[in-house]
Each structure stands twice: as structure tokens, then as C-alpha cells.
Design a protein around this motif. Structure first.
Motif: not given
Length: 1025
Positions: A154, A298, A387, A391, A447
Motif C-alpha cells: 500500500y 481500489y 496494482i 496505478i 492508492m
């Protein structure tokens, strides 16, 4: 529970009629049922039916045999709850039913069932509560996933993506996944090679590689987990600190706020851990669901169109140009390089051992560890890749967070740099000044900003960090407790004690708590993370090496049920782990290696009393076997000659001086075998052999021990000479103790003793006979006595029965040897004394080689070696120079040579009279008998000395008497006398006369006397080839 059995209902001669009896079948549907009880052998009363039991026809009559069927309980180290542990009958029970003891664990089946219900002990304690056990999902997979989904996911993954770019971030993730997957395969193989107990990673490595490496990794891994607690708690505290800053509720300052929150958090986690594993597991499940919800939140957030506020912070939803811009690296700061990012990310992959670390709390570790660990690695790797890619496709590296940075009439695109310009935002000013507070490269909470609902990401951060911290807080004490219980290191045994039904290491929890607080006070996540990377990498390297080493040793005991691994992939994983250690932080890697070497040296020196059947033991055997076979192909050469000694010690503790003498010149140089010839009436068992080997080990004597039973010394020694050794590692020198009682012992024993020397020469071996003034045998016979008032009546009856069977002396007396701490002449410091070598006859050099090897020992290094040789008075100086030249060519370091020209002189009359008196009891006295009677007597008593023998060997006898006078004159105060052993023709010299020579030479001498004779082949050379 009844089992199928056959009962004989009718027997007519060879023919029998048997009836099959069956009982209720085992309820196989019941999950977790304990193994069925073993079929029980009958009581002794039933074994007398030889007419039925002796039949070999099938099916066998199980009611009349002591044999039992294969059974799980015979191989298990503990019995299922509520059932007495049983063992299979021994060979003595099976083969000696009439005379041997009964089978204690096999009562009559009918009797046992009848007594089952009504003979319970009323005073028996209630059974203890069963400890909590976990399956592969909650015990391993969820625990590993939570530990992998830690603070790095995270708070650092977006920042690493900004630094390394999507491409290199994927490479970092995949490299970590390769290392962890290979390690996971190795863990799976090791954990399925036998029953796994508590201790986790330490247990797996120590039982595979042995206590030396296992102990060091236990210390490192426990410490690494304690530091990992601090890392995850600091990550949690950073998030809380950011929330406090957002709401302007700072307690003191940002750094101290992290410390305060961290200490409070770890204290709460300690309370959960102390509540027990059941509560800890429930908390982990709750954390898991919170993290899953945060992931959904997310990914949903990345699909929601960006608001103006999110755009100001760098989020523009999925954009192809953002993905292309972020796919390459852009290094910033001191740690801005590939391995700097790898060192920060890699601790997130270390959670794969979370399930193995609580192996003692799993229902079936062999199933749970492979299945749970590998699935956890697969799912978490996918999540990290997803992720990082998502991102990196949505957020730019730099953003100001100011809504005033939009492009408009007052804020034109002139001089605007970056992707934000294309979307109506100008972040150029803060990007150039390095003051941007948002974007992938600046905001650790990216995030949370991207997600659909920010507080859910915060909850996910809390769950991930707290769950990882809790897993490490539980793992560290449990691993450390197992290490302490093995007693490999001093002092730490205090932490071995467990409490409660799960044997919780409460003392270990407090130690981990203190260590975690110490590192929480650092309050900097990027500083703590690299510290533990090397500790975990070292653990991975050793796990992989354990799997590789166990495979290449080809040990029959290496039979993992998990087959999906390769020894070469395990070796690759070990090498990669070590390489990464030094590439990340070389100085930390050196510290880790130093700790391992120091702890390994300590354990190797202390040699703890443990035997785990490690692959190191298997490897030692494999190497020894390989080298022994290779040695058979090596041709013998005089330069490589070593005195490989078979020492006829009997039980080694009975003759410690003889053992120490040979050990002094063979230790670390050549082969030494202690041979024990036991009589046929003696039945020494394996335990006796183990005691003798332990005695040698405690005395630090590097020797093998072998036992043989024979009717007499000669036949036993001959057998030992023929069968001892392996390939080239065979004895070439036989060492005996001097027969001190030869004058009083039976003539046959005297004959056998001297014949043993001749047999050694027949076998082309050298011979050494050692004599001590007070003798060599220090054994003593003690009589055991038990006070009847303190002896159990049943035990007394058994002892009396055994005494009657073996004879009165058999059970009440026992011969004891010397204690392992007993110091002999050859263990004492000899200071500046002399070792006198009487090299009277050339035997190839063995008489010189033994004193040379002895002088290399520290205790004997200060002794002066003097070499005495016989010669003539007229050429004494020439002979002295010749021998000195020869010794200098041999490079032995001996230079003092003394010639004995008067050795051929006539001895004194008093000395000759002593020799005649010594021989007199063994004279044949043929002058008093007829020639026929004399000849018959000589055949019956070959050891006796005739007048002809005295005439033939008169010169030789006088020479021995004269040499004794010289010894008394020159070597009375020597540390050791080494003398050439007399050799005579086989069968020509009576045994009594030969022993009289040795007695004459060595009696009344204070120093030890070693008679040595080589096999007349070179043992020394001065050539280089």
C-alpha cells in the motif's frame, strides 16, 4: 475393535480346518480417525501349540505365533490419545520364546477387551485439552497472503513504480516471485519428508542441514521476524501520522508521533498474541476480508472518471500515454537505483514462511505447507503485478495538488512540461523545484487517492500492516522457542518454556516485544526494510541449499511426497539469494555471513548431543564412500606411507594408555581401529559398542571400534587382520599391549599371544608391542548390590531369575574401565626429556617414523630424540656420520646419533643368572627323560624351551641381556624408549623363550617401552618421486 482372524476348529495330522472370524469394519467415513490398533500377539501360554504354530501353510494361525502384522504404531514416536504405545517384538522374543522374556505390549486380545471397560484407574488425571490446529487455508494460505500483503503493497509499491517504471517494477516483482517460488518448492519438499513439528523454518533447516547451520539460521530468522514486526508497525504508524496531519491533530511532531503510535500498536498486538493462537487466527481472517474489500475498492476506483480534485493530485484515469511514460525508470534520491528499489520491495515477499513458522499448530503440515504456500505466492504475485500496472497507467509521477494549476487564460501552456499539460494541468513549477507533494513519486498514499472510497484503503493498510506484524510477532517467538529447546546455545534456555495447551512461548513474546520497540524507535520504514532483507535472503538460501544437498546425497531417507521440485532449481535459488544479498547491502551481507560462521564454529566445537539424520550426515557418508572407492585406484607409494594401526585394546577404556599412545601418532594422520576380541561365551550388545565409541569420542580419540567374538585371541586377531578396513584403508601395523602375566597365564594363551605376532608378520604387517611399568589393563571388577528395601519385588524376582540363568557372577559383577578424563603418560606434557630410539635392525624405517610422528604433537614437541645404533668400536665414528647423513636425508629433524660398540660385549654374570632363572620354569628338562618321551612332550608343549633351543639362541639371548644393561645405563629417565622388536624364524623359537627376551629387555624400566618392527618394506624415503 475386532480384526479378521483364522481359528483352527479341527486338526487331523497335516490337515487343518480353519474358520474365518471377522469383526466390525473400521468406520472409514469418520474424518481424522486415528490409525487402527495393531493386531495383538498372544500371551505366552498360547505359544506352546507347536503342532499348529509350526505349520507354514496359509493362512497362518495368528493365535499361536509371536509375530505381529505391520502396524502404524510400531513406527510412530507417540501413541494416539487414549491408547498405550506398543512396540514390535524383538528378535530375541521371536527366536527365544521359551527362554526369553515375554512380549510386554501384547496381552491376550480377549483379556484386554474384557478389562477395557472395568479396569480404569479412578485416580487417573483427566486428559488435557486438545491444542488448536489449523488447516491449509487459515493456517497457511491466508496467513502467508496477509504477510506478503504488508506495508510495502500500500505504501511503497506506487512509489517504487514511479522510480523504476512499470517494466522494472514488474522485473523486481517477478525476480522476487522466482526466488520465493523456488524457495516455496524447496520448503514443500522438505516439509513432506517426514512429520514436521513446531519450529517452522528453523526446524526444517536444522533437521535437514544439522544443528550447525540450523542453529545459526534459527537465531537470524527469529531476529529478522522481530525486526519485521517493527517494519509493519512503523508502516501502520505512518498512515496514522498522515491522518493526524490531514486533520491537524499532531501530538508532538511527525517522527515522535510514529514512535508513540507504534509502541501503542505493538502493545495491543502483543495482547492479541498472548490471548492464544485461536484469537490470533480469528483476527487474521477479519484482516483478510478487510484487505479483499480494499482491493475491490481500489480497482473500482481506477475505473471511475477522475474528478478535478483527483486530477490536481495526478490521477487522470487510464491513459495510454501515462502508461508509456511510466513504463521506463526515473531514479530519484539516494536509493534511486534498481537494487535500492529491490531491497525495499523484497521484504514484502518474505511472508511465504508465515505458514511454515507455525508448523506445530497445523493439522497436517505436510499437506498444508506446500498447498498453502504456493497458492499464496501465486495470488499475491498477480495482485502486485496488477496494482503496479494499473496505478502506473492512471497517475503521473509529479502533481501539486493545487486546483489553481489548471491551464487557462492566466496559465498558458508556454513552458509547460509533463503529461499533465495535455490534460489541462501545469505541474511544471513544483516538478522543477522538487516540491510536488502528490503523484506516484511523492505521495505514499496514492492508492488511497485513486480508490473509490479512501477510508477503505486506509482500512486495508491497517489490516495489511497489523496482520503482517501479528504474523511476525507470533512466528519469531515460536521459532526461537524451538531453538532454545534444542539447547544448542547457552543462556537462551530460559526462553524454551511454554505455557497452556498450545505451549505458548510467553517469554519469547516479551523478548520479541522489546526488540520490536527498539526498532520502532528508528521510525523510518526505508531504513528498517533493507535491514531484514538480508536475513530473509539468507534463510531462503539455506532452505534451497538444504533441498539441493539432501537430493545430491542420494540418502534413502530423502523421500519427500512433494515431487514438483528440482535439485538444480534449488541450487539456483540458493545462489541467486546469496548474490542478491551482496548486491542489496554488501556490508549487511557480510554481517549475516559473519554471524553464521561464528555460531557455526561454536556449535561445531561444542558438538551438541543431537542426532536428526541431517543431509550433512548423509553427505559425509556419500563423500567417504566415494573417496574410499577412488582410493582403491591410487597406487601405493612410499612417500604416502602411513602407519594404519589395528590396536588390540579389548574394550578401549580397559587400556587407555595403549589407546593414547597410538592416537598420539595417528590422529589426523592415519587410520586407527580399536579391536576387541571377545570370547564366545560373551554376548556384548550394540549398547556396549556404542559406549566404547562414546568413550573414544569423549576422549577425543579419532578411532574406529570393532568387535569380534572368537574362541581365543589368536583366531580373533587373525580375523580382525583379514576383515578390518575398507579398500586402501586397511591396517598395515598391528599394535598389542605387552602380556604382563605371561609367566602365570595358561601356556595355551602364551602360545596364542606369540603366534598373533607371527600372524601379523605373515600378513605383511608391521608389529608394535607397548609395555608400561605398571601394566596397561586398568579394568577393575565391581560387584553390584541393591538394597532389598528399595527394590521393587517384581524387579527383584526378574533379577534373581536372570542371575540363575547366567550364573552367579554373570549378573552381579561388571568390569569397569578408566574414566574418559583419566590422564595417561601419553597425554602429559613431556617437557625437555628424551625419546630414545634403539634402531638396532633395519625394518624399512617404521621404528623411526613412529617417534617422528609422535614428536609433531605439542605434548612431545620439546623432547629430544636420540637414535642409538649398534656398531664396532673401530668404525663407530664412521657409522655415526653415515646414520646422521641418512637421517638428514629423511628430513626427520633427528640429528643426535649414538653408536653402541659395546653392545656385543658379554653381559654380567648376575644378569645372565636372572635370565636363566626366568627361563627355568619353562625348561623342557629333556635330560631326565628318554628321547621318545622328550619328543612326545615337545610336540605336546611347543612353548617349552629345550637345551637345543638355548644352544642355538645363546648369542641372541646374551644380546638381549646386554641390551637391558645398556637401557638401564642410558635411558632410565627417558620419556619413551622405542626399540626394534626381535624377529625369529616361525616355529623355530619357543614362545616362552621369545617372551623371556622381551621381558629381559624391558623389565625394571621406568619409561614406557615400545617394541616396533616394520614389514621390511620402505616406510621412509629421501627421494622426491
Amino acid at each position: 475393535m475386532d480384526f479378521p482372524a483364522y481359528r483352527t476348529v479341527l486338526a487331523l495330522g497335516r490337515f487343518k480346518v480353519r474358520k474365518l472370524q471377522t469383526g466390525p469394519a473400521l468406520d472409514k467415513g469418520k474424518e481424522g480417525a486415528s490409525p487402527p490398533p495393531c493386531p495383538l500377539a498372544p500371551s505366552r501360554e498360547g505359544s506352546g501349540q507347536a503342532d499348529e504354530a509350526g505349520s507354514l501353510s496359509a493362512p497362518p494361525d495368528y493365535a499361536t505365533t509371536m509375530d505381529v502384522s505391520p502396524c502404524y504404531e510400531f513406527y510412530a514416536q507417540s501413541a494416539p490419545p487414549g491408547r498405550a504405545r506398543k512396540s514390535r517384538p524383538s528378535l530375541e522374543v521371536l527366536r527365544n520364546v521359551e527362554d526369553g522374556p515375554g512380549f510386554p505390549d501384547t496381552p491376550d486380545p480377549g483379556e484386554s477387551r474384557a478389562k477395557e471397560g472395568d479396569e480404569e484407574d479412578p485416580d487417573a488425571a483427566s486428559p488435557e485439552a486438545e491444542p488448536v490446529r489449523f488447516g491449509w487455508v487459515t493456517g497457511v494460505m491466508i496467513r502467508c497472503m496477509l504477510n506478503i500483503w504488508g506495508v510495502i503493497l500500500y505504501l511503497r509499491l506506487p512509489w517504487i513504480t514511479a522510480q523504476a517504471g512499470i517494466g522494472l517494477t514488474w522485473l523486481i516483482i517477478l525476480m522476487s516471485a522466482v526466488v520465493t517460488t523456488i524457495t516455496g518448492l524447496s520448503i514443500s519438499a522438505i516439509s513432506t519428508n517426514g512429520k514436521v513439528k513446531a519450529g517452522g523454518t528453523y526446524f526444517l533447516i536444522s533437521r535437514s542441514l544439522g544443528p550447525e547451520l540450523g542453529g545459526s539460521i534459527g537465531l537470524l530468522f527469529s531476529f529478522a521476524n522481530a525486526v519485521a514486526v517493527a517494519m509493519h508497525v512503523v508502516g501502520f504508524a505512518e498512515t496514522v501520522r498522515d491522518l493526524l496531519l490531514e486533520f491537524d491533530a499532531v501530538m508532538t511532531d511527525p517522527v515522535n508521533d510514529i514512535r508513540i503510535v507504534g509502541v501503542i500498536t505493538v502493545t495491543v498486538l502483543l495482547g492479541i498474541a498472548l490471548a492464544g493462537m485461536e484469537w490470533e487466527a480469528k483476527a487474521q481472517v477479519v484482516f483478510f476480508f478487510v484487505i479483499m474489500i480494499s482491493f475491490i475498492n481500489y480497482f473500482v476506483g481506477t475505473l471511475i472518471p477522475a474528478t478535478e480534485e483527483k486530477m490536481s493530485k495526478g490521477y487522470f484515469s487510464y491513459r495510454g500515454d501515462i502508461f508509456l511514460e511510466n513504463i521506463g525508470p526515473e531514479w530519484r534520491g539516494e536509493s534511486g537505483n534498481f537494487f535500492g528499489m529491490f531491497s525495499i520491495f523484497f521484504p514484502s515477499a518474505t511472508g511465504i514462511l508465515a505458514g511454515a513458522n507455525i508448523s506445530g499448530d497445523l493439522k497436517d503440515p505436510a499437506v498444508a505447507i506446500p498447498k498453502g504456500t504456493l497458492l499464496a505466492i501465486f495470488w499475491t504475485t498477480l495482485s502486485y503485478l496488477a496494482i503496479s500496472a494499473t496505478i502506473g497507467s492512471c497517475v503521473v509521477r509529479d502533481a501539486s495538488g493545487s486546483l489553481n494549476d489548471t491551464l487557462g487564460p492566466t496559465n498558458t501552456t508556454d513552458g509547460c512540461l509533463g503529461l499533465g499539460c495535455g490534460y489541462g494541468w501545469n505541474f511544471t513549477k513544483c516538478a522543477k523545484a522538487g516540491t510536488c507533494e502528490y503523484g506516484l513519486a511523492n505521495n505514499y498514499q496514492t492508492m488511497s487517492m485513486v480508490s473509490g472510497f479512501g477510508p477503505l484503503i486506509t482500512a486495508g493498510i491497517f489490516a495489511a500492516t497489523l496482520s503482517s506484524a501479528l504474523a511476525c510477532l507470533v512466528s519469531a517467538p515460536k521459532v526461537f522457542q524451538c531453538l532454545c529447546q534444542d539447547k544448542l546455545y547457552p543462556i537462551i534456555g530460559f526462553f524454551a518454556k511454554g505455557y497452556g495447551k498450545n505451549n505458548e512461548p510467553l517469554r519469547g513474546y516479551m523478548l520479541t516485544f522489546v526488540l520490536a520497540i527498539a526498532f520502532i524507535l528508528i521510525a523510518e520504514l526505508n531504513t528498517i526494510a533493507p535491514i531484514i532483507s538480508n536475513f530473509f535472503l539468507c534463510s531462503y538460501a539455506l532452505i534451497n541449499f538444504s533441498c539441493f544437498h539432501a537430493t545430491i546425497t542420494n540418502s534413502p531417507g530423502w523421500r519427500p511426497s512433494f515431487r514438483y521440485f528440482s535439485k538444480w532449481s534449488a541450487l539456483f535459488g540458493a545462489v541467486v539469494s546469496v548474490v542478491i544479498m551482496f548486491l542489496l547491502t554488501w556490508w549487511a551481507a557480510l554481517i549475516v555471513v559473519g554471524i553464521i560462521l561464528v555460531s557455526l564454529a561454536y556449535v561445531s566445537y561444542k558438538k551438541p548431543d543431537v542426532n536428526w539424520g541431517s543431509s550433512v550426515q548423509a553427505g559425509t557418508y556419500s563423500m567417504a564412500l566415494s573417496y574410499s572407492v577412488s582410493l582403491t585406484q591410487v597406487e601405493e607409494h612410499v612417500k604416502n606411507f602411513r602407519p594404519q594401526c589395528l590396536v588390540l585394546t579389548g574394550p578401549p577404556s580397559f587400556r587407555p594408555a595403549l589407546v593414547d599412545f597410538v592416537s598420539a601418532f595417528t590422529k589426523g594422520v592415519s587410520l586407527m581401529i580399536c579391536g576387541n576380541v571377545a570370547g564366545l561365551q560373551d554376548t556384548p550388545g550394540d549398547s556396549d559398542s556404542e559406549e566404547h565409541v562414546e568413550w573414544l569420542n569423549r576422549r577425543k580419540v579419532r578411532s574406529f571400534y570393532t568387535l569380534i567374538t572368537a574362541p581365543d585371541l589368536r583366531s580373533g586377531a587373525r580375523s580382525l587382520m583379514q576383515v578390518s578396513g575398507l579398500g586402501r584403508l586397511k591396517p598395515n601395523t598391528i599394535v598389542l599391549g605387552y602380556k604382563q602375566n605371561w609367566q602365570t597365564d595358561s601356556p595355551q594363551n602364551l602360545e596364542n599371544y606369540v603366534a598373533t605376532i607371527h600372524d601379523a608378520f605373515d600378513g605383511r604387517a608391521g608389529v608394535c608391542v607397548l609395555r608400561m611399568k605398571d601394566g596397561l589393563d586398568v579394568s577393575r571388577t565391581v560387584r553390584a548390590y541393591v538394597n532389598p528395601a528399595f527394590e521393587d519385588p517384581e524387579a527383584a524376582l526378574q533379577r534373581e531369575k536372570l542371575r540363575q540363568e547366567l550364573g552367579n557372577a554373570g549378573s552381579s559383577t561388571k568390569a569397569l574401565g578408566a574414566d574418559e578424563l583419566t590422564e595417561t603418560h601419553f597425554q602429559a606434557q613431556q617437557k625437555k626429556r628424551c625419546v630414545d630410539v634403539y634402531w638396532l635392525f633395519d625394518d624399512g624405517g617404521l621404528t623411526l617414523l613412529v617417534p617422528y610422528l609422535l614428536s609433531r604433537r605439542k605434548r612431545w614437541s620439546r623432547c629430544r630424540v636420540r637414535v642409538f645404533v649398534s656398531g664396532h668400536l673401530g668404525s663407530a665414528e664412521q657409522q655415526r656420520q653415515e646414520i646422521q647423513l641418512l637421517l638428514s636425508k629423511f628430513r626427520l629433524g633427528f640429528s643426535e646419533v649414538l653408536v653402541l660398540p659395546h653392545a656385543a660385549w658379554q653381559p654380567e654374570e648376575s644378569s645372565l643368572k636372572e635370565f636363566e632363572d626366568l627361563v627355568a620354569p619353562f625348561r623342557l628338562n629333556e635330560g631326565q627323560r628318554s628321547p621318545e618321551a622328550t619328543e612326545a612332550l615337545q610336540r605336546e608343549t611347543p612353548w617349552k624351551v629345550s637345551d637345543e633351543d638355548l644352544r642355538v639362541y645363546r648369542k641372541k639371548s646374551e644380546q638381549q641381556v646386554r641390551l637391558h644393561e645398556i637401557l638401564q645405563e642410558n635411558s632410565r629417565n627417558a620419556a619413551l624408549i622405542v626399540m626394534s622388536l626381535p624377529v625369529v624364524r616361525k616355529g623355530a623359537c619357543p614362545s616362552a623363550l621369545y617372551m623371556a627376551w622381551l621381558e629381559t629387555l624391558s623389565h625394571d624400566l621406568r619409561p614406557p617401552v615400545a617394541f616396533i618392527r616394520g614389514n621390511q618394506q620402505d616406510a621412509l624415503t629421501f627421494y622426491c618421486q
